[in-house]
Design a protein around this motif. Sequence first.
Motif, PDB file in Angstrom:
ATOM      1  N   LEU A 149     -30.032   4.050 -37.810  1.00  0.00           N
ATOM      2  CA  LEU A 149     -31.051   4.522 -39.062  1.00  0.00           C
ATOM      3  C   LEU A 149     -32.051   4.380 -39.369  1.00  0.00           C
ATOM      4  O   LEU A 149     -33.032   5.253 -40.089  1.00  0.00           O
ATOM      5  CB  LEU A 149     -30.008   3.725 -39.822  1.00  0.00           C
ATOM      6  CG  LEU A 149     -28.537   4.000 -40.600  1.00  0.00           C
ATOM      7  CD1 LEU A 149     -27.729   3.031 -41.243  1.00  0.00           C
ATOM      8  CD2 LEU A 149     -28.825   5.665 -41.289  1.00  0.00           C
ATOM      9  N   ALA A 150     -32.341   3.335 -39.287  1.00  0.00           N
ATOM     10  CA  ALA A 150     -34.025   3.280 -38.834  1.00  0.00           C
ATOM     11  C   ALA A 150     -34.898   4.237 -37.400  1.00  0.00           C
ATOM     12  O   ALA A 150     -35.875   4.748 -38.496  1.00  0.00           O
ATOM     13  CB  ALA A 150     -34.425   1.890 -38.001  1.00  0.00           C
ATOM     14  N   ARG A 151     -34.668   4.729 -36.938  1.00  0.00           N
ATOM     15  CA  ARG A 151     -35.393   5.974 -35.971  1.00  0.00           C
ATOM     16  C   ARG A 151     -35.042   6.815 -37.015  1.00  0.00           C
ATOM     17  O   ARG A 151     -36.024   7.223 -37.318  1.00  0.00           O
ATOM     18  CB  ARG A 151     -34.565   5.813 -34.869  1.00  0.00           C
ATOM     19  CG  ARG A 151     -34.965   5.275 -33.727  1.00  0.00           C
ATOM     20  CD  ARG A 151     -34.680   5.711 -32.191  1.00  0.00           C
ATOM     21  NE  ARG A 151     -32.793   5.312 -32.239  1.00  0.00           N
ATOM     22  CZ  ARG A 151     -32.562   4.647 -31.786  1.00  0.00           C
ATOM     23  NH1 ARG A 151     -33.640   4.304 -31.685  1.00  0.00           N
ATOM     24  NH2 ARG A 151     -31.640   4.908 -31.834  1.00  0.00           N
ATOM     25  N   THR A 152     -33.667   8.026 -37.481  1.00  0.00           N
ATOM     26  CA  THR A 152     -33.689   8.519 -38.405  1.00  0.00           C
ATOM     27  C   THR A 152     -34.355   7.836 -40.002  1.00  0.00           C
ATOM     28  O   THR A 152     -35.043   9.205 -39.748  1.00  0.00           O
ATOM     29  CB  THR A 152     -32.007   8.856 -38.961  1.00  0.00           C
ATOM     30  OG1 THR A 152     -31.667   9.088 -38.028  1.00  0.00           O
ATOM     31  CG2 THR A 152     -32.494  10.463 -39.774  1.00  0.00           C
ATOM     32  N   LEU A 153     -34.673   7.301 -40.196  1.00  0.00           N
ATOM     33  CA  LEU A 153     -35.676   6.781 -41.402  1.00  0.00           C
ATOM     34  C   LEU A 153     -36.432   7.060 -42.044  1.00  0.00           C
ATOM     35  O   LEU A 153     -37.674   6.765 -42.217  1.00  0.00           O
ATOM     36  CB  LEU A 153     -34.649   6.298 -42.582  1.00  0.00           C
ATOM     37  CG  LEU A 153     -33.235   6.512 -42.528  1.00  0.00           C
ATOM     38  CD1 LEU A 153     -32.590   5.316 -43.605  1.00  0.00           C
ATOM     39  CD2 LEU A 153     -33.960   7.893 -43.848  1.00  0.00           C
ATOM     40  N   GLY A 154     -37.293   6.579 -40.145  1.00  0.00           N
ATOM     41  CA  GLY A 154     -38.826   6.076 -39.241  1.00  0.00           C
ATOM     42  C   GLY A 154     -39.152   5.180 -40.213  1.00  0.00           C
ATOM     43  O   GLY A 154     -40.394   4.692 -40.572  1.00  0.00           O
ATOM     44  N   ASP A 155     -38.386   3.987 -40.298  1.00  0.00           N
ATOM     45  CA  ASP A 155     -38.788   2.403 -41.258  1.00  0.00           C
ATOM     46  C   ASP A 155     -37.948   0.974 -39.184  1.00  0.00           C
ATOM     47  O   ASP A 155     -36.431   1.347 -39.952  1.00  0.00           O
ATOM     48  CB  ASP A 155     -37.812   2.355 -42.745  1.00  0.00           C
ATOM     49  CG  ASP A 155     -38.223   0.685 -42.891  1.00  0.00           C
ATOM     50  OD1 ASP A 155     -39.139   0.341 -42.306  1.00  0.00           O
ATOM     51  OD2 ASP A 155     -38.026   0.455 -44.089  1.00  0.00           O
ATOM     52  N   PRO A 156     -38.459   1.245 -39.247  1.00  0.00           N
ATOM     53  CA  PRO A 156     -38.521  -0.505 -38.306  1.00  0.00           C
ATOM     54  C   PRO A 156     -37.827  -0.992 -38.936  1.00  0.00           C
ATOM     55  O   PRO A 156     -37.390  -1.825 -38.228  1.00  0.00           O
ATOM     56  CB  PRO A 156     -39.704   0.087 -37.532  1.00  0.00           C
ATOM     57  CG  PRO A 156     -40.936   0.449 -38.216  1.00  0.00           C
ATOM     58  CD  PRO A 156     -40.125   1.050 -38.889  1.00  0.00           C
ATOM     59  N   THR A 157     -38.356  -1.060 -40.358  1.00  0.00           N
ATOM     60  CA  THR A 157     -38.326  -2.869 -40.800  1.00  0.00           C
ATOM     61  C   THR A 157     -36.525  -2.940 -41.340  1.00  0.00           C
ATOM     62  O   THR A 157     -35.950  -3.461 -41.921  1.00  0.00           O
ATOM     63  CB  THR A 157     -38.830  -3.541 -41.665  1.00  0.00           C
ATOM     64  OG1 THR A 157     -38.862  -2.292 -42.662  1.00  0.00           O
ATOM     65  CG2 THR A 157     -40.130  -3.498 -41.384  1.00  0.00           C
ATOM     66  N   LEU A 158     -36.277  -1.796 -41.554  1.00  0.00           N
ATOM     67  CA  LEU A 158     -35.046  -1.469 -42.642  1.00  0.00           C
ATOM     68  C   LEU A 158     -33.906  -2.493 -41.881  1.00  0.00           C
ATOM     69  O   LEU A 158     -33.682  -2.793 -40.928  1.00  0.00           O
ATOM     70  CB  LEU A 158     -33.782   0.030 -41.728  1.00  0.00           C
ATOM     71  CG  LEU A 158     -33.032   0.666 -42.620  1.00  0.00           C
ATOM     72  CD1 LEU A 158     -33.377   1.911 -42.839  1.00  0.00           C
ATOM     73  CD2 LEU A 158     -31.655   0.401 -41.377  1.00  0.00           C
ATOM     74  N   GLU A 159     -32.748  -2.854 -42.913  1.00  0.00           N
ATOM     75  CA  GLU A 159     -31.206  -3.811 -42.706  1.00  0.00           C
ATOM     76  C   GLU A 159     -30.672  -3.223 -43.300  1.00  0.00           C
ATOM     77  O   GLU A 159     -30.185  -2.423 -43.826  1.00  0.00           O
ATOM     78  CB  GLU A 159     -32.390  -4.714 -42.722  1.00  0.00           C
ATOM     79  CG  GLU A 159     -33.161  -5.995 -42.407  1.00  0.00           C
ATOM     80  CD  GLU A 159     -33.586  -7.685 -43.581  1.00  0.00           C
ATOM     81  OE1 GLU A 159     -33.212  -8.077 -43.815  1.00  0.00           O
ATOM     82  OE2 GLU A 159     -34.683  -6.686 -44.856  1.00  0.00           O
ATOM     83  N   LEU A 160     -29.812  -3.372 -42.242  1.00  0.00           N
ATOM     84  CA  LEU A 160     -27.950  -2.588 -42.534  1.00  0.00           C
ATOM     85  C   LEU A 160     -27.502  -4.596 -42.816  1.00  0.00           C
ATOM     86  O   LEU A 160     -27.069  -5.433 -42.719  1.00  0.00           O
ATOM     87  CB  LEU A 160     -27.825  -2.189 -41.199  1.00  0.00           C
ATOM     88  CG  LEU A 160     -26.158  -1.305 -41.831  1.00  0.00           C
ATOM     89  CD1 LEU A 160     -26.204  -0.617 -42.893  1.00  0.00           C
ATOM     90  CD2 LEU A 160     -25.556  -1.016 -40.411  1.00  0.00           C
ATOM     91  N   ALA A 161     -26.703  -4.362 -44.718  1.00  0.00           N
ATOM     92  CA  ALA A 161     -25.932  -4.441 -44.698  1.00  0.00           C
ATOM     93  C   ALA A 161     -24.549  -4.228 -44.897  1.00  0.00           C
ATOM     94  O   ALA A 161     -25.020  -3.428 -45.801  1.00  0.00           O
ATOM     95  CB  ALA A 161     -26.303  -5.541 -46.044  1.00  0.00           C
TER      96      ALA A 161
END
Lengths: 214, 569
Positions: free
Chosen positions: B281-293
């Motif tokens: 998801l982080a790669r697809t959305l281009g947000d390396p800080t993305l967290e998954l809950a």
Amino acid sequence: MRVAIADDSVIVREGLARVLADRDVDVRGLAADAGQLLALVDAERPDVAIVDIRMPPTHTDEGLVAADLIRERFPDVGVLVLSQYTDAAYALRLLDGDEKGRGYLLKERITAVDELADALERIHAGECVIEPELIRALLANPARSDRLAALTPRERDVLALLAEGLTDRGIGERLWLSQSTVETHVRHILQKLDLPTGAAHNRRVHAVLTYLDR
Amino acid sequence: MTSLSWKVGAAVAFAVGATDVVLSAYQGVTLSDLVVGTAVNAVTISAGLVVWASRPASRMGVLITVWGICGFLADTVGLLPDSRLGATVGLPLVLLPSAVYAHMVLAYPTGRLVDRVDRAAVGVIYAAALLWSLPLLVGSNPSGCTDCVPGVPSLLFIGQIGPLRTIGQGFSALFIMLGAAFVCLVVRRIRRASPGVRRTLWPLALAAVFGGAQFIARSAANLFGFASWQETLLWLDRASGVAVPIALAIGVLTTRRARGPVGNLVVELGNVEPGGVRDALARTLGDPTLELALWLPDRGTWVDERGREIAVTETPTRAVTLIGHELAAIVHDPDLADQQALLEAAGSAARLALENERLHAELRAQLDELRASRARIVRAGDDERRRLERDLHDGAQQRLLGVGLALQLVRARVPDGEAAELVAEAEQELREALRELRDLARGIHPAVLVDQGLGSAIKTLAKRSPIPVGVSADGERLPSHVETAAYFVVAEALANIAHHADAGHVDITVRRENGSAIVEIRDDGRGGADATGSGLQGLADRVRSLDGRFSVHSPPGSGTCVTAEIPCG
């Protein structure tokens, strides 16, 4: 002889006091913990203080700590530590510094009052007393047998008594040997085990125990 | 982007260009000026419209369009045939594009000014851009002044104003300061931006710093009267104007590249390992800080992909997007919030994988709990052993000693004979009982372990072993649960060796390595030990309950080596 007794069990300290009194030992007082014992020793200056190794508050090694304090503040008072552990580490801690007038016996020795009285006399005389069962366990250790192989059977007997803290004279009496014969045996033993001879005479029990515990 | 928005953009560009051409015909403006001015305004307005149409949630499109219109108006009014109306309307418009430009840059990419400082700065810039022209409109310098500002034929003209020149210089100084403040704010934005935003921000920021610098230079030239620079600075102004649409284009393109299409996500999720959905998801959305809950309904908590509890809250720097009904949430850069469609598409694409991920997280959370409870049970067992040992010592042993002491008194009072012999027999029995009790207490929990540490306790074990044992252990104390576990490993291993190994010698080493205690028991016996036997299995369980490692290496005929590695943390 005057003694002070410290044990947190009422049954043991009262019973021991009666048994010793029965043997004309002058019991000067009873203590339930190390603090009480130090106050008692300060007031009564007994010849020997009998201390249970486990006392409140932590029930681990209060007796050994108390023994050190007594040695420090009242150097003339002997200390007999009663323990349920046959681990040499405890005995070595007790003998650390100076082994004169110190004893380490298993607690069940108090049910053989002759042996107990004998140990008290020896400690009062400035000797060192180490639990025979502890020495037996050390000598029976198979890992030690190679190193003790150089000793003659007689020398091994002498070594055991040496480790129990007996003087040359005491060893002679037990083994029906003259003192000079014992001295020769002891010298040979110390040489064979590569232990220091002569000089540190009052540290030889510690040296032998350390050797056997290694 | 709809084709309609492209068409509208193209039409507007054409209209703007045509207007400029017509008007410039009246004025005899040079061709180069015309081409540049027209190009900038036309391109800007149409770019603004395109962005507006394709991303209505963002206010960026509005701002770009307004900026272009202001520029067009400012240029066009200047081209009108001289008239008092043209001057009155035109002069205040001269600096308005610069103000909208600053507003736009600081509001990029959402089109909204989030920061209070940014908002205040933009307010001041607008006020200054509109007010500077007022003195020029209402008055003129006293006549006979050579390097003075020429009077403007405005509708508001009142008469001559003495300090007009000073007021103009004051505004120039204010513009220098505002330009510097603007550059500082842009630099601050870049420094504070999250990596994802920074990647899309830097082309515009570069252009903005350039624009700010040339604005400062222009104001300085006005203030200090470097008339010869004016031509150069005019060109710089135009260059910076063109730089912005280019920068925006670069920004949009890099964003596109950084954010892979959702289609790739679907392919990627097909092969994703458990715990890897977040990365995809982080790669697809281009947000390396993305967290998954992930939501665990049974517990009513959010956990991460490893099953650790986490908080899911929206903050000024973190936005939350929910996926599915009580399934998962993405905590991400607020910059992504205006890409709702992409987020939703990615979310639905990841749905199945997320269901799977949640099961894994749940399993992991349960596993962690299980591990913790196993450790608790082992520790409780150890505590219980210690208590039992103390009870034996304080209770039974003391009473037996009391009996022994009583027997001493009896014996002293019994004449030699049968009774005395019976007492002596009882004493002997009693001593046996005491010895057995002592051994029992030691087996339950050896006091020497607590008092003197692992090294002494192992030495004592070694002395009791019927096979010669060499011990190498330093006196360093370890945490008590580690010492207890290590002790029982050694005790059990020695018992096994004595019973099964047919060994001639055993070597035990205890050492500390990388924060773990390593206990190794090596014998020279026949090997072939069964690691699944109850004794060794029990040891393995005990060691693993402390997150340690336990291994038995026992090739037939070449001895056995039991190794336990227990973390001391």
